[in-house]
Design an enzyme around this catalytic site. Structure first.
Site, mmCIF file in Angstrom:
data_model
loop_
_atom_site.group_PDB
_atom_site.id
_atom_site.type_symbol
_atom_site.label_atom_id
_atom_site.label_comp_id
_atom_site.label_asym_id
_atom_site.label_seq_id
_atom_site.Cartn_x
_atom_site.Cartn_y
_atom_site.Cartn_z
ATOM 1 N N ASP A 76 0.817 -1.566 -2.216
ATOM 2 C CA ASP A 76 -0.514 -1.106 -1.831
ATOM 3 C C ASP A 76 -0.794 0.275 -2.432
ATOM 4 O O ASP A 76 0.129 1.005 -2.800
ATOM 5 C CB ASP A 76 -0.668 -1.047 -0.299
ATOM 6 C CG ASP A 76 0.417 -0.231 0.404
ATOM 7 O OD1 ASP A 76 1.570 -0.224 -0.074
ATOM 8 O OD2 ASP A 76 0.122 0.407 1.425
ATOM 9 N N GLU A 142 2.639 0.088 2.985
ATOM 10 C CA GLU A 142 3.360 1.370 3.119
ATOM 11 C C GLU A 142 2.418 2.508 3.450
ATOM 12 O O GLU A 142 2.761 3.409 4.206
ATOM 13 C CB GLU A 142 4.131 1.684 1.824
ATOM 14 C CG GLU A 142 5.112 2.848 1.951
ATOM 15 C CD GLU A 142 4.495 4.242 1.808
ATOM 16 O OE1 GLU A 142 5.121 5.191 2.270
ATOM 17 O OE2 GLU A 142 3.383 4.366 1.247
HETATM 18 ZN ZN LIG Z 1 3.810 5.929 -2.091
#
Ligand SMILES: [Zn+2]
Length: 389
Positions: A76, A142
């Site tokens: 991401d 994340e």
């Molecule tokens: Zn990162």
């Protein structure tokens, strides 16, 4: 001999940047990498996140049996912010006249992710791995909660891992310990009423204001710090409540962001918040909830291990410098991946891109740096496993 030319290596990064995986659509990145791996005979598996259609992790392995090294990167990226501020199309990798490749995720961290994936292909093709397994774990989510990494941990993908490399942007210093983060939502429930008859209602704002005040008073007594990580931090960053000036508010909330260290970790913060909740509910007769909705532990290791030493010696050699070995205030997926691992676990965060480029307008990575990291990983991972006793 390399299997993938430099041109192809840059093309792979460009393809990844074009997939606009802004806090979602990691599945598209996973499919891309799966297809790439397939062309070189590397099997991989997609792990969907519960209840999500466009979000998934990808796990691929090269080699056999023990020991196992984990390598990881997130798929991401964060939003571009105001695109008018960008001098480049954020989702088209563009090289400038200084050899920098611009695009959202060029540093954080599609270059690191691509470098790991390509190194797997090169290692497999070269047959340089004599023992053990390299487990590639590409994660979803994340940038917000690390829910992809949490799933990998929960499913046992880290159980047999001896050493973990995360390729977050940190080209100027190898990181082996970092702070944790925590976001807590505190809500206060009341009862609405016309403000001319407040006795018919219960004002939700008052207990919340007390909560914030008592919390700050108690927290000001906390006196801990770590030589490597410094002090923990706690801030109320958002407050909301009420919707009309002549109505008694039935709801108020505040959001808090914490940066944690082992000596004052996420559990301690949660306990502190709950003790304030008890006090406010008793004193004000209020109704408070405490919801830790982001909860990523600090990562602490001693840094005394062969994996870190190898990363440092190869980094010094490949980039002809004396690299810092250091800590970070940022948080990574290691918060979940390393749950249950002790201080002596071998953890290294080292990847292409300057740490300060993460989340920036015109984000970039130097092309040379990206390409060099591929060669570095291609040497480092088999060397570590082959020498492992
Ligand atoms: Zn990162």
């Amino acid at each position: 001999m390399s299997v993938l030319s430099n041109e192809t290596r840059v093309k792979i990064l460009a393809d990844l940047i074009e997939i606009q995986s802004i806090n979602e659509k990691e599945l598209d990145v996973a499919h891309y990498l799966q297809k790439l791996f397939e062309q070189y005979g590397i099997h991989s598996e997609i792990l969907k996140l519960d209840g999500e259609t466009s979000r998934a992790n990808l796990v691929a392995e090269v080699g056999n049996g023990k020991p196992v090294v984990g390598v990881s990167g997130h798929m991401d990226v964060v939003t571009t912010g105001d695109t008018d501020q960008w001098n480049y199309d954020p989702f088209k990798l563009t090289e400038d006249d200084q050899g920098r490749l611009h695009g959202r995720g060029s540093a954080d961290m599609k270059s690191g992710l691509a470098a790991l994936a390509i190194s797997l292909i090169e290692i497999q093709a070269a047959g340089t791995l004599n023992q053990g397994t390299i487990r590639f774990m590409a994660t979803a989510g994340e940038e917000v909660t690390s829910n992809g990494a949490a799933l990998l941990h929960e499913k046992g993908y880290m159980d047999d891992v001896e050493a973990l490399l995360i390729a977050e942007p940190s080209q100027d210093g190898i990181v082996y310990t970092h702070k944790g983060t925590m976001d807590i939502q505190v809500t206060s429930k009341g009862k609405s009423a016309h403000s001319s008859m407040p006795e018919l209602g219960f004002n939700a704002i008052n207990p919340l204001v007390d909560f914030i005040h008592y919390l700050n008073v108690e927290y000001s007594k906390v006196d801990v710090s770590s030589e490597l990580l410094g002090t923990p931090t706690m801030n109320s960053t958002i407050i909301n409540g009420g919707d009309q000036v002549n109505s008694i508010p039935e709801y108020a909330e505040s959001l808090f962001n914490m940066r944690t260290i082992p000596a004052f970790d996420n559990k301690k913060f949660e306990a502190l918040f709950n003790s304030i909740k008890e006090k406010v509910e008793k004193d004000d007769n209020g109704s408070i909830t405490v919801n830790p909705y982001v909860n990523r532990d600090p990562v602490y290791t001693t840094g005394d291990n062969a994996f870190l030493k190898l990363a440092k010696s190869l980094g010094d050699e490949y980039f002809n410098r004396d690299l810092d070995v250091t800590s970070s205030t940022a948080t990574t997926d290691a918060s979940y991946l390393m749950k249950d691992k002790g201080d002596d676990f071998s953890f290294v965060m080292y990847g292409p891109g300057e740490t300060g480029q993460a989340h920036q307008v015109d984000e970039y990575v130097y092309k040379d740096t990206y390409l060099t990291f591929i060669d570095l990983y291609t040497q480092m991972l088999p060397q570590y496993l082959n020498d492992f006793k």
